[in-house]
Design a protein around this motif. Structure first.
Motif, PDB file in Angstrom:
ATOM      1  N   PHE A 118      39.377  39.164  21.280  1.00  0.00           N
ATOM      2  CA  PHE A 118      38.659  38.096  21.986  1.00  0.00           C
ATOM      3  C   PHE A 118      38.594  36.825  21.137  1.00  0.00           C
ATOM      4  N   ASP A 119      38.363  37.006  19.847  1.00  0.00           N
ATOM      5  CA  ASP A 119      38.294  35.844  18.950  1.00  0.00           C
ATOM      6  C   ASP A 119      39.674  35.216  18.744  1.00  0.00           C
ATOM      7  N   VAL A 120      40.718  36.052  18.664  1.00  0.00           N
ATOM      8  CA  VAL A 120      42.066  35.532  18.449  1.00  0.00           C
ATOM      9  C   VAL A 120      42.532  34.709  19.637  1.00  0.00           C
ATOM     10  N   LEU A 121      42.220  35.219  20.871  1.00  0.00           N
ATOM     11  CA  LEU A 121      42.654  34.528  22.077  1.00  0.00           C
ATOM     12  C   LEU A 121      41.808  33.295  22.371  1.00  0.00           C
ATOM     13  N   LYS A 122      40.661  33.174  21.707  1.00  0.00           N
ATOM     14  CA  LYS A 122      39.775  32.023  21.867  1.00  0.00           C
ATOM     15  C   LYS A 122      39.386  31.794  23.334  1.00  0.00           C
ATOM     16  N   ILE A 123      38.891  32.873  23.946  1.00  0.00           N
ATOM     17  CA  ILE A 123      38.462  32.801  25.347  1.00  0.00           C
ATOM     18  C   ILE A 123      37.077  32.175  25.403  1.00  0.00           C
ATOM     19  N   THR A 124      36.948  31.115  26.184  1.00  0.00           N
ATOM     20  CA  THR A 124      35.679  30.381  26.269  1.00  0.00           C
ATOM     21  C   THR A 124      35.091  30.397  27.673  1.00  0.00           C
ATOM     22  N   GLU A 125      35.795  31.017  28.612  1.00  0.00           N
ATOM     23  CA  GLU A 125      35.324  30.992  29.996  1.00  0.00           C
ATOM     24  C   GLU A 125      34.020  31.772  30.175  1.00  0.00           C
ATOM     25  N   LEU A 126      33.841  32.872  29.422  1.00  0.00           N
ATOM     26  CA  LEU A 126      32.636  33.671  29.534  1.00  0.00           C
ATOM     27  C   LEU A 126      32.421  34.428  28.229  1.00  0.00           C
ATOM     28  N   PRO A 127      31.160  34.834  27.931  1.00  0.00           N
ATOM     29  CA  PRO A 127      30.870  35.549  26.691  1.00  0.00           C
ATOM     30  C   PRO A 127      31.586  36.899  26.637  1.00  0.00           C
ATOM     31  N   PHE A 128      31.678  37.449  25.427  1.00  0.00           N
ATOM     32  CA  PHE A 128      32.384  38.708  25.209  1.00  0.00           C
ATOM     33  C   PHE A 128      31.737  39.858  25.986  1.00  0.00           C
ATOM     34  N   GLY A 129      30.410  39.945  25.971  1.00  0.00           N
ATOM     35  CA  GLY A 129      29.725  41.023  26.675  1.00  0.00           C
ATOM     36  C   GLY A 129      29.954  40.979  28.183  1.00  0.00           C
ATOM     37  N   GLU A 130      29.878  39.782  28.764  1.00  0.00           N
ATOM     38  CA  GLU A 130      30.110  39.640  30.197  1.00  0.00           C
ATOM     39  C   GLU A 130      31.557  39.974  30.556  1.00  0.00           C
ATOM     40  N   LEU A 131      32.489  39.642  29.679  1.00  0.00           N
ATOM     41  CA  LEU A 131      33.886  39.962  29.918  1.00  0.00           C
ATOM     42  C   LEU A 131      34.100  41.468  29.997  1.00  0.00           C
ATOM     43  N   LEU A 132      33.518  42.223  29.062  1.00  0.00           N
ATOM     44  CA  LEU A 132      33.651  43.684  29.074  1.00  0.00           C
ATOM     45  C   LEU A 132      33.016  44.281  30.325  1.00  0.00           C
ATOM     46  N   ASP A 133      31.845  43.769  30.710  1.00  0.00           N
ATOM     47  CA  ASP A 133      31.179  44.282  31.910  1.00  0.00           C
ATOM     48  C   ASP A 133      32.008  44.011  33.161  1.00  0.00           C
ATOM     49  N   ALA A 134      32.579  42.815  33.251  1.00  0.00           N
ATOM     50  CA  ALA A 134      33.390  42.463  34.416  1.00  0.00           C
ATOM     51  C   ALA A 134      34.642  43.318  34.498  1.00  0.00           C
ATOM     52  N   LEU A 135      35.295  43.556  33.365  1.00  0.00           N
ATOM     53  CA  LEU A 135      36.492  44.397  33.356  1.00  0.00           C
ATOM     54  C   LEU A 135      36.159  45.844  33.682  1.00  0.00           C
ATOM     55  N   ASN A 136      34.983  46.312  33.270  1.00  0.00           N
ATOM     56  CA  ASN A 136      34.561  47.677  33.584  1.00  0.00           C
ATOM     57  C   ASN A 136      34.276  47.822  35.079  1.00  0.00           C
ATOM     58  N   GLU A 137      33.599  46.837  35.674  1.00  0.00           N
ATOM     59  CA  GLU A 137      33.275  46.888  37.093  1.00  0.00           C
ATOM     60  C   GLU A 137      34.522  46.814  37.965  1.00  0.00           C
ATOM     61  N   ASN A 138      35.526  46.074  37.504  1.00  0.00           N
ATOM     62  CA  ASN A 138      36.757  45.937  38.279  1.00  0.00           C
ATOM     63  C   ASN A 138      37.778  47.029  37.987  1.00  0.00           C
ATOM     64  N   GLY A 139      37.431  47.962  37.090  1.00  0.00           N
ATOM     65  CA  GLY A 139      38.287  49.122  36.851  1.00  0.00           C
ATOM     66  C   GLY A 139      39.464  48.893  35.938  1.00  0.00           C
ATOM     67  N   TYR A 140      39.441  47.820  35.130  1.00  0.00           N
ATOM     68  CA  TYR A 140      40.541  47.544  34.216  1.00  0.00           C
ATOM     69  C   TYR A 140      40.296  48.120  32.825  1.00  0.00           C
ATOM     70  N   LEU A 141      39.055  48.052  32.368  1.00  0.00           N
ATOM     71  CA  LEU A 141      38.707  48.507  31.027  1.00  0.00           C
ATOM     72  C   LEU A 141      37.429  49.330  31.143  1.00  0.00           C
ATOM     73  N   LEU A 142      37.580  50.644  31.272  1.00  0.00           N
ATOM     74  CA  LEU A 142      36.462  51.516  31.580  1.00  0.00           C
ATOM     75  C   LEU A 142      35.723  51.933  30.310  1.00  0.00           C
ATOM     76  N   LYS A 143      34.406  51.943  30.409  1.00  0.00           N
ATOM     77  CA  LYS A 143      33.578  52.343  29.277  1.00  0.00           C
ATOM     78  C   LYS A 143      33.445  53.856  29.259  1.00  0.00           C
ATOM     79  N   LYS A 144      33.712  54.467  28.101  1.00  0.00           N
ATOM     80  CA  LYS A 144      33.628  55.918  27.962  1.00  0.00           C
ATOM     81  C   LYS A 144      32.391  56.283  27.157  1.00  0.00           C
ATOM     82  N   SER A 145      31.998  57.566  27.313  1.00  0.00           N
ATOM     83  CA  SER A 145      30.793  58.025  26.617  1.00  0.00           C
ATOM     84  C   SER A 145      30.971  58.040  25.101  1.00  0.00           C
TER      85      SER A 145
END
Length: 539
Positions: A504-531
């Motif tokens: 995230f830091d290397v790509l310098k993404i500024t559209e949304l915070p890191f935490g919101e990005l992970l949550d959005a990807l998890n909700e859309n089924g791209y990057l799923l959170k495991k136990s």
């Protein structure tokens, strides 16, 4: 003199007879408590002469014969017991109008009076719904849908070129939702009160286990064939092994199992209602995606379900209070001893107003026991054949045309004539619940509300992530694209939070915070959170 016997097959004194070897399995019954927890027994049967080909897999029969010791399978090993059949009686009677077998039942006179008492009551629907899995609180619409699947529609056929084509009359119901909401409990109860039912778990069942298998030259019926003229409860439906789901396409619509294996070509009846439960991908149902995207299953298979219910675990202060009171009141028996109880969290919004008020669990409505409910369903399936009235047909037609007009592609399953046939089946099942021989306008309206409720839940909702495409989606696509490149290069599909933060830091993404990005990807089924704390990349 030789001690071995050698048959002279070409001798004029040699007589040949037809011989067939089959296996039968005893049927379990709720009336005998001593049979609980025991595996049904299986025994070999030897048929000869005119008894050959008198039965097909899946039929219910009574066999009379002579118990013998031997090995009818001609395999080496210790001898076993088998029955030399003298007579085979099918426990089925032919329906004169359609020429199809119907499972005969024997309803005691006392039970018949109780059945009529329930049917003549003004609260028949509420009583049946309240009696279905009463230890689970709420979700009356889901229970009503499962009951409609148990009652089924009116069996009929269409004549085309002098050949009778059977029209499916058994509704298929699917319950989708977050884990821990009691879906398995609902299916288990449905299998207990159904006159004939088979309960299986999809993650341990193969295609041949669900349909039919050929083993050692003999044909063995699968779960759907064994559940003929009953219901087949399939839990963990989303975890069907491999391409086994393809074998269900023909069964769910044509209600037959076509076998062409090892020189055996035949068609087996599978007139069963499938009641299934599934968990969404990632363990959480996302309203931002359609039911097809949440389950990662083919739309052709999901379109064969008449009703698809979505259960969501959403905190609600008022409902949580009612649920807690129900749990505290139900876990104690009359003697004060604790017993297990399952609670089903229910949605309190988006429910149809009329049915919601009619089935409100706060209303004091009496219940009936499981045995009476089972006899009630069995009596209705055999004796009641509702026919569509002109008034109800017009109501269903207008609603179907309105659905076709308002349908938005890519948001949910396509609206086809299959939906109209589904509403006809459900309306007939609704009339059966009150033992009526006609479908009223009220039945049609209630089915429409039920279908509307399910349709609203299966449609994806537009989220802020999709609204602000310019500001957020670009960063998400960039992040996922880079992850796919890393995964294809290293072969890794799981990433730690530290690795994702570094990317995230290397790509310098500024559209949304890191935490919101992970949550959005998890909700859309791209990057799923495991136990385990890792994130799983789904491509």
């Amino acid at each position: 003199m030789s001690k071995s016997f050698v048959a002279e097959r070409e001798s004029s004194m040699t007589k040949c007879i037809n011989l067939q070897k089959i296996k039968i399995q005893e049927m379990s019954t709720l009336d005998n408590a001593d049979e609980e927890g025991r595996i049904p027994r299986v025994i070999d049967i030897e048929l000869s002469s005119d008894l050959v080909d008198s039965v097909v897999p899946g039929e219910v029969v009574t066999v009379s014969g002579i118990l013998k010791a031997g090995d009818p399978t001609d395999k080496p090993g210790p001898s076993s017991l088998y029955i030399d059949a003298v007579s085979v009686q099918k426990i089925k009677s032919m329906d004169a109008t359609l020429g199809v077998p119907v499972k005969a039942i024997d309803v005691p006179e006392q039970r018949l009076q109780e059945i009529m008492s329930v049917a003549n009551s003004k609260t028949t629907l509420q009583t049946l719904v309240r009696s279905f899995c009463p230890h689970i609180y709420g979700n009356e619409l889901v229970k009503m849908g499962l009951l409609l699947g148990l009652f089924g529609g009116s069996r009929r056929s269409s004549q085309i070129d002098a050949a009778a084509l059977s029209v499916r009359s058994d509704p298929h119901i699917l319950v989708v939702g977050d884990p821990g909401l009691g879906k398995s409990q609902l299916l288990t109860f449905a299998s207990l009160v159904a006159p004939r039912a088979v309960y299986v778990c999809a993650n341990t069942s193969t295609a041949v286990g669900l349909t039919a298998a050929v083993q050692d030259g003999s044909l063995e019926a699968g779960a759907l064939v064994l559940a003929d003229q009953g219901c087949c409860c399939i839990d963990e439906f989303d975890k069907i092994i491999g391409d086994s789901w393809r074998s269900l396409l023909d069964v769910m619509e044509q209600q037959t199992v076509n076998v062409a294996k090892a020189g055996i070509v035949c068609t087996l009846p599978a007139r069963t209602s499938i009641l299934a439960a599934a968990n969404p991908v990632g363990g959480h149902y996302s309203k931002e995606k359609s039911v097809v995207e949440n389950l990662k299953m083919d739309s052709a298979l999901l379109s064969r379900f008449d009703l698809i219910f979505v259960l969501l675990d959403k905190p609600n202060a008022d409902m949580d209070k009612v649920l807690s009171e129900h749990v505290l009141g139900s876990v104690k028996s009359e003697k004060g001893q604790l017993r297990s109880a399952t609670v089903l969290l229910t949605q309190v919004t988006q429910a149809p107003t009329t049915l919601r008020e009619l089935l409100d669990p706060k209303h004091p409505i009496g219940t009936i026991d499981e045995s009476l409910l089972r006899h009630y369903i069995s009596y209705a399936r055999q004796k009641i054949t509702p026919r569509m009235t002109e008034e109800a047909a017009i109501i269903l037609q207008e609603f179907y045309l309105d659905m076709r007009k308002k349908h938005i592609p890519d948001e949910t399953l396509p609206i086809t004539t299959r939906h109209l046939e589904s509403m006809i089946r459900l309306s007939e099942a609704r009339a059966k619940m009150e033992l009526r021989n006609f479908v009223s306008a009220q039945d049609a309206h209630e089915v429409i509300e039920l279908v509307t409720f399910c349709t609203a839940d299966t449609v994806q909702t537009v989220s802020t992530t999709k609204i602000r495409k310019g500001s957020k989606t670009g960063g998400m696509k960039k992040f996922v694209s880079e992850l796919i490149k890393i995964s294809s290069r290293t072969g890794e599909t799981e990433f730690t939070t530290q690795q994702l933060q570094a990317l995230f830091d290397v790509l310098k993404i500024t559209e949304l915070p890191f935490g919101e990005l992970l949550d959005a990807l998890n909700e859309n089924g791209y990057l799923l959170k495991k136990s385990t704390g890792y994130r799983l990349l789904v491509t």
